[in-house]
Design a protein around this motif. Structure first.
Motif, PDB file in Angstrom:
ATOM      1  N   UNK A  49       0.868  -1.291  -0.211  1.00 19.50           N
ATOM      2  CA  UNK A  49       0.059  -0.079  -0.157  1.00 19.50           C
ATOM      3  C   UNK A  49       0.875   1.320  -0.177  1.00 19.50           C
ATOM      4  N   UNK A  50       1.916   1.256   0.765  1.00 18.14           N
ATOM      5  CA  UNK A  50       3.560   2.507   0.855  1.00 18.14           C
ATOM      6  C   UNK A  50       3.541   2.424  -0.730  1.00 18.14           C
ATOM      7  N   UNK A  51       3.708   1.327  -1.869  1.00 21.66           N
ATOM      8  CA  UNK A  51       4.248   1.731  -2.692  1.00 21.66           C
ATOM      9  C   UNK A  51       3.135   2.393  -3.841  1.00 21.66           C
ATOM     10  N   UNK A  52       2.081   2.004  -3.607  1.00 21.26           N
ATOM     11  CA  UNK A  52       0.943   2.532  -4.449  1.00 21.26           C
ATOM     12  C   UNK A  52       0.493   4.175  -3.954  1.00 21.26           C
ATOM     13  N   UNK A  53       1.204   4.259  -2.700  1.00 21.66           N
ATOM     14  CA  UNK A  53       1.080   5.387  -2.278  1.00 21.66           C
ATOM     15  C   UNK A  53       1.525   6.437  -2.931  1.00 21.66           C
ATOM     16  N   UNK A  54       3.144   5.951  -3.511  1.00 18.43           N
ATOM     17  CA  UNK A  54       4.403   6.690  -3.033  1.00 18.43           C
ATOM     18  C   UNK A  54       3.533   7.216  -4.599  1.00 18.43           C
ATOM     19  N   UNK A  55       3.713   5.373  -5.566  1.00 17.75           N
ATOM     20  CA  UNK A  55       2.800   6.129  -6.887  1.00 17.75           C
ATOM     21  C   UNK A  55       2.159   7.112  -7.092  1.00 17.75           C
ATOM     22  N   UNK A  56       0.910   7.326  -6.736  1.00 13.85           N
ATOM     23  CA  UNK A  56       0.203   8.693  -6.242  1.00 13.85           C
ATOM     24  C   UNK A  56       0.342   9.742  -5.904  1.00 13.85           C
ATOM     25  N   UNK A  57       1.638   9.867  -5.145  1.00 11.49           N
ATOM     26  CA  UNK A  57       1.487  11.352  -5.114  1.00 11.49           C
ATOM     27  C   UNK A  57       2.430  11.562  -6.252  1.00 11.49           C
ATOM     28  N   UNK A  58       3.634  10.063  -7.009  1.00 10.68           N
ATOM     29  CA  UNK A  58       4.332  10.737  -8.223  1.00 10.68           C
ATOM     30  C   UNK A  58       3.749  11.021  -9.230  1.00 10.68           C
ATOM     31  N   UNK A  60       0.685  12.580  -9.191  1.00  7.50           N
ATOM     32  CA  UNK A  60       0.217  14.119  -9.243  1.00  7.50           C
ATOM     33  C   UNK A  60       1.563  15.087  -8.961  1.00  7.50           C
ATOM     34  N   UNK A  61       2.723  15.243  -8.725  1.00 11.40           N
ATOM     35  CA  UNK A  61       3.715  15.741  -8.726  1.00 11.40           C
ATOM     36  C   UNK A  61       3.931  15.891 -10.548  1.00 11.40           C
ATOM     37  N   UNK A  62       3.644  14.835 -10.807  1.00 12.10           N
ATOM     38  CA  UNK A  62       3.354  14.596 -12.665  1.00 12.10           C
ATOM     39  C   UNK A  62       2.872  15.205 -13.671  1.00 12.10           C
ATOM     40  N   UNK A  63       1.549  15.017 -12.947  1.00 10.76           N
ATOM     41  CA  UNK A  63       0.394  16.044 -13.389  1.00 10.76           C
ATOM     42  C   UNK A  63       0.643  17.621 -12.721  1.00 10.76           C
ATOM     43  N   UNK A  64       1.252  18.357 -11.917  1.00  2.27           N
ATOM     44  CA  UNK A  64       1.564  19.734 -12.030  1.00  2.27           C
ATOM     45  C   UNK A  64       2.826  19.885 -13.180  1.00  2.27           C
ATOM     46  N   UNK A  65       3.776  18.887 -12.707  1.00  4.33           N
ATOM     47  CA  UNK A  65       5.058  19.532 -14.759  1.00  4.33           C
ATOM     48  C   UNK A  65       3.740  19.146 -15.051  1.00  4.33           C
ATOM     49  N   UNK A  66       3.249  18.799 -15.680  1.00  5.90           N
ATOM     50  CA  UNK A  66       2.890  18.635 -17.313  1.00  5.90           C
ATOM     51  C   UNK A  66       2.687  20.320 -17.785  1.00  5.90           C
ATOM     52  N   UNK A  67       2.204  21.778 -16.074  1.00  6.71           N
ATOM     53  CA  UNK A  67       1.355  22.344 -16.479  1.00  6.71           C
ATOM     54  C   UNK A  67       2.501  23.670 -17.136  1.00  6.71           C
ATOM     55  N   UNK A  78       1.851  12.809 -21.380  1.00  8.95           N
ATOM     56  CA  UNK A  78      -0.255  12.358 -20.724  1.00  8.95           C
ATOM     57  C   UNK A  78       0.141  11.017 -20.537  1.00  8.95           C
ATOM     58  N   UNK A  79       0.421  10.517 -22.053  1.00  5.75           N
ATOM     59  CA  UNK A  79       0.899   8.983 -21.643  1.00  5.75           C
ATOM     60  C   UNK A  79       1.068   8.286 -21.077  1.00  5.75           C
ATOM     61  N   UNK A  80       2.604   8.149 -20.190  1.00  4.58           N
ATOM     62  CA  UNK A  80       3.437   8.470 -19.019  1.00  4.58           C
ATOM     63  C   UNK A  80       2.024   8.083 -17.748  1.00  4.58           C
ATOM     64  N   UNK A  81       1.559   9.648 -17.733  1.00  4.78           N
ATOM     65  CA  UNK A  81       0.682   9.560 -16.710  1.00  4.78           C
ATOM     66  C   UNK A  81      -0.505   8.526 -16.457  1.00  4.78           C
ATOM     67  N   UNK A  82      -1.218   8.712 -17.972  1.00  4.69           N
ATOM     68  CA  UNK A  82      -2.318   7.216 -18.091  1.00  4.69           C
ATOM     69  C   UNK A  82      -2.146   6.060 -17.700  1.00  4.69           C
ATOM     70  N   UNK A  83      -0.406   5.777 -18.250  1.00  6.73           N
ATOM     71  CA  UNK A  83      -0.318   4.198 -17.942  1.00  6.73           C
ATOM     72  C   UNK A  83       0.424   3.842 -16.213  1.00  6.73           C
ATOM     73  N   UNK A  84       0.539   5.116 -15.468  1.00 11.27           N
ATOM     74  CA  UNK A  84       0.361   5.252 -14.061  1.00 11.27           C
ATOM     75  C   UNK A  84      -0.527   5.383 -13.701  1.00 11.27           C
TER      76      UNK A  84
END
Length: 720
Positions: A49-58, A60-67, A78-84
């Motif tokens: 579950x900790x790994x899934x939480x880290x993935x969610x944080x990563x 979210x950070x990538x989504x902010x970087x998208x701007x 965007x494709x990498x985000x969809x994969x994750x």
């Protein structure tokens, strides 16, 4: 450094290549999302579950970087985000549906409420119960749902949903694969929150009043409609009608089901995209025509949108009527996306609508990705929409006479859908219906032009007692479909058997096919490379030389005539699966009559011991053999000789075994190792006959590679 220059140039040109696909990149979102889902289910271990939480944080950070990402690179992110997100969605869904799974074999009283009724593969009535109570089992260890097959004489014909029942049953955890790497029912049961399966041979008792909840009321109406249809349309005609309108296949005989499969018409029984599309399409055009007949309505009202809304409501009613099964839910989502496009003045049938439907379904139910229903549905839909979109842009068919265009459209759609779904059907069901195109050309138009419209009219007129003529017309069409199935399936060579492909085959075929259909320009031809690789991998795949059932009672050795089985009866499910995966006829008696080759493989000496005096014979075999398989529990100290003893305790922890030659020697794989340590495989079988956790840890392989025997080194089986 000079050698890397072409690679750098190619990497630098990747953004330009992606930029050229502007307007179509949205079509790749469900592909990337599905790739993440597929990766999650292919993992050998569940992420913490900790790994899934880290993935969610990563993410979210990538989504902010998208701007701040340059526009030319944004699609790649965007494709990498969809994969994750696909991987994360599958992980969250897996934990969200977690429910107790029975960890031992249970025999005793069972109480529960009926929530589903169907039939097992042996044609026995089967009940799914919730609100389960088991004797001496704590509530937190009691499965939320159990499924019980009813054998022997019962005191009722069909129990109604909501009834509270009591029975004495044999229950066990959902069974594992019949062979390593095969279909794992435990995963399906996990997402259905089904914690135990079993059977009873004594009459079932009714306890208390029937639950009258809304959902169960709908189930009872389904049963009532099914019974009414089978009364008004007797025989297999009524059973077919009940299947396509209510999802109740209990009346379909095995002979009828087999003829439909052999003619590639079994998809007509499943309430899926075809049925939902035909029904909502019939309602849409009927409503639009009826509204157009109202004086002045076309000038005042948006008739097309009103018809779309009415068709959507009809689809929702059909979904409820069919029992809210996953296949119908998937079809309803696709129909809603297309009808919703009409409501917002967009093109209803387009690849974007298909992509949005796939994305929605995978987001809410990522577990459907490995299922043949999902794969075949979207393979056919994507191929059909892509091909007909190309034809609309400049097709010579537009100049043909209208009747000829209609015939050509039917032939082309059947051919395209059949070609797109054939690899999926062959991979999952190990068969190809050689005359399926002919059968579909003869049956599907009748399904769309007569059976489903008549069904709609019958449902509308039923409350007024005027459905007789519509039911007669529907029965006429159904009898034609059954006639086509019986005729085509009776032709010589109607079915070709194919062996099971390796796990990488379908992903390669899907990726290559999607690239050819969705990419623009000549680069799309590169999609043929993974298709060729997938076909090549399939053609070169080798079946295991030896298979051992999970109870140790059946072994199958590959020989010159095919796989020879150790007995003609018993362990029938494992025998059927093995032979089908070999691309052989699933006839256990025929396979048992074949000459049994020696069990030894590549210098690995193997013995299979069953029957009376098994313990003494197993002890003697252990002194001379490397692997000894028995279908009983060995008690006491290990036998002398140092062999690997695969007794019932070992097999209950390992699952089925597969032995085959490799370049490094002989490899033994277990079903448990191939399935990995997942939430649905974690509950080990406890109770009599199961080894201790320490013993299982020491005896079983820790990876899917299994145990390795190197005859050149003269070594016994060792962990590898």
């Amino acid at each position: 450094m000079t050698r890397l220059h072409p690679l750098r140039r190619a990497a630098g040109g990747l953004p330009d290549l992606v930029e050229a696909q502007r307007g179509r990149l949205v079509l790749w979102l469900p592909v990337c999302f599905g790739g993440g889902v597929g990766l999650f289910f292919a993992l050998p271990h569940d992420p913490a579950r900790a790994t899934l939480a880290l993935l969610a944080v990563a993410l979210a950070a990538a989504l902010l970087l998208l701007r701040r990402m340059p526009p030319r690179l944004a699609p790649l992110l965007v494709g990498t985000l969809a994969f994750g997100l696909g991987c994360l969605a599958a992980g969250l869904r897996t934990h969200a549906v977690a429910a107790p799974v029975l960890g031992f074999r249970y025999h005793g009283p069972v109480e529960g409420r009926v929530v589903a009724i169907d039939r097992s593969a042996s044609d026995a009535l089967r009940l799914t119960l919730d609100r389960v109570r088991l004797r001496d089992v704590a509530p937190d260890r009691t499965p939320l749902r159990v499924r019980v097959s009813l054998h022997g004489a019962q005191g009722f014909v069909t129990p109604e949903p909501g009834a509270r029942l009591g029975l004495t049953a044999h229950l066990s955890p959902p069974p594992g694969p019949a062979e390593p790497g095969g279909f794992d029912f435990r995963r399906s049961a996990w997402f259905d929150r089904l914690g135990a399966v079993g059977y009873t041979r004594v009459p079932v008792l009714r306890l208390g009043e029937t639950d009258r909840g809304a959902a169960l009321w709908i189930h009872r109406q389904r049963q009532a409609l099914s019974a009414a249809l089978q009364t008004r349309l007797p025989g297999q005609t009524g059973a077919f009608a009940a299947a396509i309108l209510t999802g109740d296949r209990s009346g379909i005989g095995e002979e009828t089901a087999e003829s439909l499969r052999a003619a590639n018409l079994s998809h007509l029984l499943a309430i899926s995209g075809l049925h939902m599309g035909l029904l909502t399409g019939a309602v849409f055009f009927a409503l639009r025509l009826a509204l157009a007949l109202v004086p002045g309505a076309a000038l005042k009202w948006p008739l097309k949108k009103l018809a779309a809304a009415g068709a959507m409501a009809a689809g929702l009613f059909y979904l409820a009527l069919s029992g809210w099964n996953v296949a119908t839910e998937r079809a309803f989502v696709m129909v809603c996306v297309m009808l919703g496009a009409i409501l917002i003045d967009r093109q209803a049938i387009s690849l974007r609508a298909v992509a949005l439907a796939a994305l929605l379904i995978l987001a809410f139910r990522p577990e459907v990705l490995p299922e043949p229903g999902f794969q075949m549905s979207f393979a056919a839909t994507t191929a059909l929409v892509a091909v007909f979109t190309l034809l609309r842009r400049g097709s010579p068919m537009a100049r043909w006479p209208k009747p000829l265009r209609g015939v050509a459209a039917v032939v082309l759609s059947s051919a395209v859908a059949g070609l797109a779904t054939a690899p999926v059907a062959a991979a999952h069901f190990n068969r190809i219906a050689d005359f399926g195109l002919i059968a579909n050309l003869a049956a599907v138009p009748v399904m769309g032009a007569l059976i489903m419209p008549a069904a709609v009219v019958a449902l509308v007129l039923a409350p007024f007692g005027l459905s007789g003529a519509a039911l007669w017309a529907m029965g006429l069409g159904i009898r034609w479909v059954l006639f086509v199935a019986a005729t085509v399936s009776g032709w010589e060579g109607a079915v070709s058997r194919v062996p099971a492909p390796p796990p990488e085959t379908l992903p390669l075929l899907a990726l290559g096919g999607l690239f050819v259909l969705l990419w623009r320009g000549r680069v799309r031809l590169l999609g043929l490379a993974p298709v060729v690789a997938g076909v090549l991998a399939w053609s070169l795949a080798e079946r295991p030389a030896l298979l051992v059932s999970g109870d140790g009672g059946l072994v199958g050795r590959m020989g010159a005539e095919g796989r020879a089985l150790s007995k003609a009866t018993g362990s029938g499910f494992a025998a059927e699966v093995w032979l089908e995966n070999d691309g052989d006829l699933p006839d256990q008696a025929m396979a048992a009559a074949r000459p049994m080759p020696p069990l030894d493989i590549g210098g690995l000496r193997i013995a299979h011991v069953t029957g009376r005096g098994w313990q003494a014979r197993a002890a003697a075999a252990c002194a001379a053999q490397d692997l000894v398989i028995v279908n009983r529990l060995w008690e006491g100290p290990p036998p002398p000789g140092g062999c690997l003893l695969a007794d019932l305790g070992f097999l209950r922890a390992s699952g089925a075994l597969a032995v085959g030659e490799t370049r490094g020697g002989v490899r033994l794989r277990t079903a448990q190792a191939a399935a990995g340590t997942r939430l649905w495989t974690a509950p080990a079988l406890r109770g009599p006959g199961a080894p201790s956790a320490a013993a299982a840890q020491a005896a079983l392989p820790q990876g899917a590679s299994g145990l390795l025997f190197d005859p050149a080194a003269g070594a016994r089986l060792a962990g590898h």
